[in-house]
Every structure is written in structure tokens, then in C-alpha cells.
Design an enzyme around this catalytic site. Sequence first.
Site, mmCIF file in Angstrom:
data_model
loop_
_atom_site.group_PDB
_atom_site.id
_atom_site.type_symbol
_atom_site.label_atom_id
_atom_site.label_comp_id
_atom_site.label_asym_id
_atom_site.label_seq_id
_atom_site.Cartn_x
_atom_site.Cartn_y
_atom_site.Cartn_z
ATOM 1 N NE ARG A 110 1.574 5.726 9.644
ATOM 2 C CZ ARG A 110 0.789 5.122 8.774
ATOM 3 N NH1 ARG A 110 0.999 3.864 8.445
ATOM 4 N NH2 ARG A 110 -0.229 5.754 8.221
ATOM 5 C CG HIS A 150 -0.211 0.075 2.542
ATOM 6 N ND1 HIS A 150 0.447 -0.999 3.106
ATOM 7 C CD2 HIS A 150 -0.041 1.097 3.418
ATOM 8 C CE1 HIS A 150 0.984 -0.649 4.259
ATOM 9 N NE2 HIS A 150 0.712 0.632 4.476
ATOM 10 C CG HIS A 160 5.045 1.084 2.841
ATOM 11 N ND1 HIS A 160 4.411 2.221 2.359
ATOM 12 C CD2 HIS A 160 4.485 0.846 4.056
ATOM 13 C CE1 HIS A 160 3.534 2.648 3.240
ATOM 14 N NE2 HIS A 160 3.550 1.824 4.276
ATOM 15 C CG ASP A 162 1.467 4.819 4.933
ATOM 16 O OD1 ASP A 162 0.881 3.723 5.097
ATOM 17 O OD2 ASP A 162 2.635 5.025 5.279
HETATM 18 C C1 SIN Z 1 3.257 0.966 7.806
HETATM 19 O O1 SIN Z 1 2.759 0.445 6.817
HETATM 20 O O2 SIN Z 1 3.129 2.173 8.037
HETATM 21 C C2 SIN Z 1 4.004 0.111 8.819
HETATM 22 C C3 SIN Z 1 5.281 -0.455 8.315
HETATM 23 C C4 SIN Z 1 5.867 -1.443 9.300
HETATM 24 O O3 SIN Z 1 5.379 -1.599 10.423
HETATM 25 O O4 SIN Z 1 6.863 -2.092 8.927
#
Ligand code: SIN
Length: 280
Positions: free
Chosen positions: A271, A101, A254, A103
Site C-alpha cells: 500500500r 474508514h 472502505h 484513510d
Molecule cells: C486498508 O484499509 O488500507 C486495507 C484494505 C485491505 O487490506 O483490504
Amino acid sequence: MRFDTLDARLGARVSGVDLNRITDDGFREIHDNFLRYGLLSFPAQSLSLDGQVAFSRRFGDLDIHLLTQYNHPQYPEIFVLSNIVVDGKPIGIADGGSYWHSDLAFQKNPAMATMLNAQEIPEGAGDTLFVNMYQAWDDLGAEWQERLLPMQAIHRYRAFEKKAERGTQVNLTEGQKAKTPDVVHPVVRTHPETGRKALFVHPGMTAEIVGLSAQESEDILEMLFAHCTNPRYVVPYRWKKGDVIIWDNRCTMHSATTRELPPEKRRLIYRTTIRGDVPH
Ligand code: SIN
């Protein structure tokens, strides 16, 4: 400050900077290289939560994640990624997204950038995988590029769950569901700052192409998903405690790899998500 290529496909490692003390000139240099490399990794930082919020704000306005139960109690802009449970209560979301995805692509204004600040990292587990979507677009070939250019696609929050692919189930409240109506984005977007084109469909969030039959839409999306998740594009990021990374969601996608992470492999990452503009 020094910027060394992390992987020929994506990213640079940055040394010679303390992210708690960024000057305006330092930020300009970081920002230029963020656009150039698509992902920056700052190893061995001790970035405080105040420092993370302040550094993130230099890039733009911050999103408050709709899954508010996982936002940090003192810092609502910080979304807690963690499999740690304290007194029977998870301190964060155990699997923030083990599916491909970009974000907030399920929103009208998807995220411009995401910053992760690693506090606890399990040995040899929990990599985050990245794909450079400029490269995925550039490699598609003129015929497909011409065909895809006018297309638009529907993006849906955790669309993959409806296709019965396994994933961490997140039970949205009615209020949270109301905040995630389907949105339409171009299949290829032009990066507003670099002017480059990047593929903007993601296996975990892109549900269908607008105006095509269900079969045709599925055939094209399956082809595009197979193309952009080809192992030749996948760059794994191996975490170390103290790493801070930031990536550009407008030209990358990612996936986490935390779906099966056992509880003894403790992972805690903070995050922040920087809001972006409407894709064109
Ligand atoms: C995310 O997709 O923001 C998380 C990535 C992760 O936890 O590795």
C-alpha cells in the site's frame, strides 16, 4: 487506454496500460478518470515497488505510515498488508482495517488517495468493501443535508475500539499515540477538485459531533452510520493477483475483511498513501 465501469455505484476497470511506463499524457487521462470514477482498478499488472512509488508520487506527496513496524524495510513509503509470518515475524499488518474508514481521517490532513498493489491473494477471501460517499450524501434528503452542513465531528484513531467493537488490536507506542491526537473535520466535505459534496463521517474513526450532547451526537452518528453502510451502497472489490487499485479517500470509505483471515490464506498487498489537504 480504456475505462470500463466496474460497478454503477463506483469505480472503473482500466485496460491498455502498463503502470511501470506511464507518460505525462497517460497520467492526465488516469487522473481525470480517477476523479470521475472515485476508484480505478488496473488488472494484471506487474508493478514493481519502484514503479508503485513513482506512480503514486504523480498524485502527490506520500505518507509514511505511523505504524513504522509494518513499513517495507527498503521502501518506507510502502505499508505492507499481510498475514504472512516469516521466521516467527509478521511481514506486515495482518488486518489493515476491517472497519469502515477513510484513510488517515484521524489526521489534520487525511489521505487524498490510497494505492494497493496485490502480490498474493487467497482464493475467495479478503475482499475490500467500498462506499461512494457522494452518493450517501446525495441520498440523505434536503432536510438532513441542511442540518448537517454546519456540523463538525471529532475523528479519533481507531475510535471503534473504545466502543468495544471487535477489531484487530494495535498497541500503539507512546510516540505513536502522541502522533494521533483527536482532530476535527466537517461532517460534509466539498471535494477540492470536483466541487461535489461528500459525507465525511466513518463508523471506525468518527467519535462524536462537536457541540451536541453525547446522546444527540450518538443518535445522529448512528443514523448516519446505518445510512452509509446500508448494503445498497456497499461495493465489494474481489481481488486478483496483479491488481493495482487506487481510490479517492475524499469521496469514498472502505473496509477490509481480513479480521478473521486464517494464516493459510496468504495475502500480501503493498500500500502507498497519498497525502491530502485539510477538508472544507
Ligand atoms: C486498508 O484499509 O488500507 C486495507 C484494505 C485491505 O487490506 O483490504
